[in-house]
Every structure is written in C-alpha cells, then in structure tokens.
Scaffold this active site. Structure first.
Site, PDB file in Angstrom:
ATOM      1  CG  HIS A  46      -5.132  -0.610  -9.738  1.00 14.83           C
ATOM      2  ND1 HIS A  46      -3.768  -0.763  -9.826  1.00 14.83           N
ATOM      3  CD2 HIS A  46      -5.328   0.646  -9.256  1.00 14.83           C
ATOM      4  CE1 HIS A  46      -3.174   0.352  -9.413  1.00 14.83           C
ATOM      5  NE2 HIS A  46      -4.096   1.224  -9.054  1.00 14.83           N
ATOM      6  CG  ASP A  73      -6.641   3.833  -6.839  1.00  9.33           C
ATOM      7  OD1 ASP A  73      -6.143   2.985  -7.593  1.00  9.33           O
ATOM      8  OD2 ASP A  73      -6.003   4.385  -5.931  1.00  9.33           O
ATOM      9  CB  SER A 116      12.196  -1.546  -5.251  1.00  8.84           C
ATOM     10  OG  SER A 116      12.079  -2.799  -4.615  1.00  8.84           O
ATOM     11  CG  HIS A 138       0.217   4.558  -7.936  1.00  6.44           C
ATOM     12  ND1 HIS A 138       0.453   3.416  -8.641  1.00  6.44           N
ATOM     13  CD2 HIS A 138      -1.118   4.587  -7.716  1.00  6.44           C
ATOM     14  CE1 HIS A 138      -0.690   2.771  -8.839  1.00  6.44           C
ATOM     15  NE2 HIS A 138      -1.663   3.460  -8.289  1.00  6.44           N
ATOM     16  CD  GLU A 162      -1.048   5.651  -2.678  1.00  5.75           C
ATOM     17  OE1 GLU A 162      -0.405   4.803  -3.323  1.00  5.75           O
ATOM     18  OE2 GLU A 162      -2.285   5.614  -2.563  1.00  5.75           O
ATOM     19  CD  GLU A 184       1.832  -1.350 -11.288  1.00  3.66           C
ATOM     20  OE1 GLU A 184       1.361  -0.396 -10.659  1.00  3.66           O
ATOM     21  OE2 GLU A 184       1.612  -2.542 -10.972  1.00  3.66           O
ATOM     22  CG  HIS A 190      -5.307   5.416 -11.391  1.00  2.40           C
ATOM     23  ND1 HIS A 190      -4.059   5.010 -11.832  1.00  2.40           N
ATOM     24  CD2 HIS A 190      -5.400   4.942 -10.132  1.00  2.40           C
ATOM     25  CE1 HIS A 190      -3.449   4.346 -10.882  1.00  2.40           C
ATOM     26  NE2 HIS A 190      -4.241   4.276  -9.825  1.00  2.40           N
ATOM     27  CG  HIS A 211       3.713   0.646  -8.053  1.00  2.00           C
ATOM     28  ND1 HIS A 211       4.276   0.782  -6.812  1.00  2.00           N
ATOM     29  CD2 HIS A 211       2.378   0.583  -7.848  1.00  2.00           C
ATOM     30  CE1 HIS A 211       3.303   0.786  -5.893  1.00  2.00           C
ATOM     31  NE2 HIS A 211       2.153   0.664  -6.499  1.00  2.00           N
TER      32      HIS A 211
HETATM   33  O1  MCF Z   1      -3.647   3.192  -6.115  1.00  6.36           O
HETATM   34  C1  MCF Z   1      -3.770   2.202  -5.129  1.00  6.36           C
HETATM   35  C2  MCF Z   1      -2.897   2.576  -3.982  1.00  6.36           C
HETATM   36  N1  MCF Z   1      -1.526   2.836  -4.360  1.00  6.36           N
HETATM   37  C3  MCF Z   1      -0.722   1.956  -5.008  1.00  6.36           C
HETATM   38  N2  MCF Z   1      -1.009   0.880  -5.667  1.00  6.36           N
HETATM   39  C4  MCF Z   1      -2.181   0.307  -5.926  1.00  6.36           C
HETATM   40  C5  MCF Z   1      -3.454   0.837  -5.680  1.00  6.36           C
HETATM   41  N3  MCF Z   1      -4.363  -0.052  -6.015  1.00  6.36           N
HETATM   42  C6  MCF Z   1      -3.739  -1.108  -6.472  1.00  6.36           C
HETATM   43  N4  MCF Z   1      -2.414  -0.919  -6.440  1.00  6.36           N
HETATM   44  C7  MCF Z   1      -1.458  -1.930  -6.886  1.00  6.36           C
HETATM   45  C8  MCF Z   1      -0.289  -1.436  -7.678  1.00  6.36           C
HETATM   46  O2  MCF Z   1      -0.577  -1.189  -8.997  1.00  6.36           O
HETATM   47  O3  MCF Z   1      -0.871  -2.558  -5.797  1.00  6.36           O
HETATM   48  C9  MCF Z   1       0.168  -3.336  -6.298  1.00  6.36           C
HETATM   49  C10 MCF Z   1       0.696  -2.561  -7.483  1.00  6.36           C
HETATM   50  O4  MCF Z   1       0.718  -3.414  -8.576  1.00  6.36           O
HETATM   51  C11 MCF Z   1       1.151  -3.751  -5.261  1.00  6.36           C
HETATM   52  S1  MCF Z   1       2.292  -2.583  -4.681  1.00  6.36           S
HETATM   53  C12 MCF Z   1       1.422  -1.645  -3.509  1.00  6.36           C
HETATM   54 FE    FE Z   2      -3.873   3.108  -8.118  1.00  8.91          FE
END
Ligand code: MCF
Ligand code: FE
Length: 408
Positions: free
Chosen positions: A64, A309, A146, A207, A210, A142, A62, A180
């Site tokens: 990004h 992450d 919403s 996710h 968390e 992803e 996991h 997401h």
């Molecule tokens: O895992 C971390 C924290 N939790 C959620 N989202 C994200 C994280 N790192 C990046 N993100 C991204 C998520 O994939 O934040 C974006 C999304 O595309 C905006 S929404 C919080």
């Molecule tokens: Fe994440």
C-alpha cells in the site's frame, strides 16, 4: 539485444553455471557464452561485476503506498489496536498524502531488487506516482463499503477510480481490483466486483482473516469487532460470511492476503479454486496475528507468495528483508531448500497469479532481471547460494525491466 554472462544464474530453483543470456525485451536464448558469441558476433556483452548472480526481478504482490507517511501514528501489537489507530488518525493519514514519501518508498523497493509491485490503491492518490515510476505495477483499485447506505455511492467512486487507472494503462501499468476484506465490503458489492474482475480478466486481491477478531466477527458477530461497529455505526451486523465470499470467488482465482486464521474446510475450498495466499510475516507480527501455517497450505497444494504489505504495517518495502524474517520465523523448515522456496515465492509464484510474463529466467519471458553482487563469497556447493543471498539481504546492484536498465 545484449549478452550477459554472470557466474551464476538462479533458474527455477536451481543454480546454473557457465551459462549466458541473450536478451532484449524478452529473454531470447540461454547458452554458453562461447556459443552465443559465435552465433551473435555483433551483439555487445554487458559489463558486470565478477562474482554475480543473475535472477528474475522480485515481485512484491501486495503493498500500500498511500499509507507511507506518518507511520509512527499506527499502534502495533494487536489488530484492533491498529485498526482503531487507522480510524483515529484517518484525517492525518489521508489528507495531503505525501507524494514524496510514496516516491521514496517505491525507490527503496526498486533499489532492493523489486521490479514489479502489486499496489493496493485505496483512494486513487497513488496513481500518478505509480505511473511516473519506472517500476512495473499491477494497480489494485480497492473498494470498501460495509454499510447498506454506502453501497451505491462507494461503488460509483470505485468505478471512477478504476476508469482513471484504465486510462493510465501501459505495458508497465496494469489495472486490477481489490475487495478490502469480507468484513468491510457488503456481499452485494463483492458480488458485483468479482463479476467485474471476471469480465475484465483483472487480477483480484482480498485481505482475508488476518486477525482472530475477524474470525470471531465473521463466525458469530462476536468479539472485538462488535464494539468497533457499534461505536462506528450504532449497529453490529456482519455484511458477509466467509463461505459466501469463498463461493463468490470460485469463479475467479484470487490473491488472498494474510489468511492466517483460515480453517481446514476453507483451505480445501481455496485449493479447489486455485487461489494464492499472500504471506506477509512482518505485517502479521506487528498487527498481533499468528504465524501462517505454510505446511498446511502445502499439504493442500495451495500456492503462497511472499509480500511486504504497506508501510503502515511494515518498516520497509524490501522483499529480501521479508525473506530473512520468514526464514527465521519458520524455524522448523530446512534452511537451504526454504531459502530457495522464498526466492521462488517472490518471483515465479506472484508472476503467475498477477498474470505477468515474468518472474522466471526462461526463454520467452520478459527480461525483468536483477544482478546480485556475491562479493568475495566462495561456494563449495551451489545449493548454499540461495541461503546466503537471503541472509546477506540481496545486495542487488543492477535491474532490468523489459530488458532496459533502470536506475536503482
Ligand atoms: O494489510 C494491512 C492490514 N490489513 C488491512 N488493511 C490495510 C493494511 N495496510 C493498509 N491497509 C489499508 C486498507 O487497504 O487500511 C485501510 C484500507 O484501505 C483502512 S481499513 C483497515
Ligand atoms: Fe495490506
């Protein structure tokens, strides 16, 4: 094919000595060096450092990549603070996303012993960088949608990104799907997306829980998310509940990322469905979350895998660093056996849930392997090796993917 004869091999949680590997694209044989040389006299033995440990390449299930730049724009310390900083800085964070930064981040992952990443692709802007890298990747396209008015158009955009990633598919690039989170994706969309993942047999990631804020919101439309949604959209209604999402996921073993605030009943459901929880302790700490209760997961026979992450909630994509933090965070666990477990949580466990034929030093597995330099360390008991490997941060000096050496 080649032969490699390291001093130690980490295999299914144990350390082998006096063994060598015959490997091509796949691991073909594990035997003594003498037997391999006798049976395969023409095969070259690769040169390695004298005090080497061979193990499966790490799998960071996991990350990004798209959030790799402007990382000091994020506010750390609480989840809502972080989320507000993402929303506030969204234009800076997403316009002209730096390919250079994404490339650098992947290189660092490779350098620190990662041979496969599970990359959440939020916008599709990371696909070319991923494609060009020698690393193996499972690319989770992803979806976020919403609000009812977003549902159709966002789903169409998601489908076209998914298609694009399907065009890029090769033996090192596998398309996959990410929802997401339960708070940011309407249950109507989640249903369609889960069905798609089932139909195409793609890994699915989500996710989940968390933060305490997410718990309050999904339980009773209360807490900090209420203000967030009121400000954002003028309405504050949750778009799915946890039990609805878990019901959808009964059909599909998934990667549940974070899961820090899951309750006992939910853990039972998760155990029944065979999901794997993804544990990212550094991210949880920076975003104000609690420590994941590993004992509770294990009690319920739920697998967990370690991942970093992205760089918006971590300072590096180095999985050995994540292991070290986890080792100190879970301070009640036996040091030596937990270190071994951490190595498994970054190899075997993620390989299984990502559907990869790697993550193990075993005949028939893909030769995704790393060599670690144990320098001048001597061991009176081999059971100490995993712990010292984690404490000293890996020290990886060579990686093979499908049996080919990759530059690190
Ligand atoms: O895992 C971390 C924290 N939790 C959620 N989202 C994200 C994280 N790192 C990046 N993100 C991204 C998520 O994939 O934040 C974006 C999304 O595309 C905006 S929404 C919080
Ligand atoms: Fe994440």
């Amino acid at each position: 094919v080649k032969i490699v004869a390291p001093k130690y091999i980490f295999k299914s949680g144990e350390i082998l000595q006096n063994k060598a590997l015959l490997f091509g694209e796949k691991i073909e044989k594990i035997d003594s060096l003498e037997s391999l040389k006798r049976d395969f006299p023409d095969v070259e033995e690769v040169e390695i450092r004298p005090n080497s440990l061979l193990m499966a390449g790490l799998i960071n299930s996991h990350i990004h990549l798209e959030y790799s730049h402007h990382t000091t724009e994020y506010d750390y310390g609480s989840f809502m603070g972080w989320l507000n900083s993402v929303v506030r800085n969204f234009p800076t964070l997403t316009q002209s996303i730096s390919e250079e930064k994404m490339r650098e981040s992947l290189k660092l992952a490779l350098k620190s012993g990662t041979t496969t990443v599970g990359a959440i692709s939020s916008l599709g802007l990371d696909l070319d960088v991923l494609k060009d890298s020698p690393i193996r990747k499972v690319v989770f396209n992803e979806i976020i949608a919403s609000q009812p008015h977003q549902v159709d158009s966002f789903y169409q955009l998601f489908l076209s990104r998914l298609e694009r990633s399907e065009e890029l598919k090769d033996r090192k690039f596998s398309p996959a799907i990410a929802i997401h989170s339960p708070y940011s994706v309407h249950k109507i969309v989640s249903k369609k997306v889960v069905e798609l993942a089932v139909e195409k047999n793609y890994p699915l990631s989500l996710h989940i829980l968390e933060s305490k804020a997410e718990r309050d919101w999904l339980d009773s439309e209360s807490g900090e998310f209420r203000d967030f949604y009121l400000k954002q959209y003028g309405v504050a209604r949750r778009v799915s509940q946890i039990d609805e999402v878990l019901e959808l996921l009964q059909k599909k073993r998934s990667l549940l990322v974070h899961g820090v605030y899951l309750n006992c009943d939910e853990l039972k459901e998760i155990s029944k469905a065979g999901h794997t929880v993804i544990h990212s302790p550094i991210s949880n700490r920076l975003l104000g979350g609690d420590r994941l209760d590993l004992e509770k997961l294990e009690e319920k026979k739920i697998d967990w895998a370690l991942a970093t992450d992205g760089l918006s909630s971590n300072y590096s994509l180095n999985l050995f660093e994540e292991m070290k933090i986890a080792l100190f965070l879970h301070n009640r666990r036996d040091l030596e056996s937990f270190a071994t477990q951490l190595l498994l949580s970054a190899t075997e466990t993620p390989a299984d849930i990502l559907g990869l034929n790697s993550g193990r030093v075993e005949v028939g597995k893909d030769s995704d392997l790393i060599l670690i330099d144990l320098e001048d360390w001597e061991f009176d008991r081999v059971e100490k090796i995993a712990l010292h490997t984690v404490l000293k941060g890996g020290n990886v000096y060579r990686s093979y993917i499908f049996g080919e050496e990759v530059e690190i």
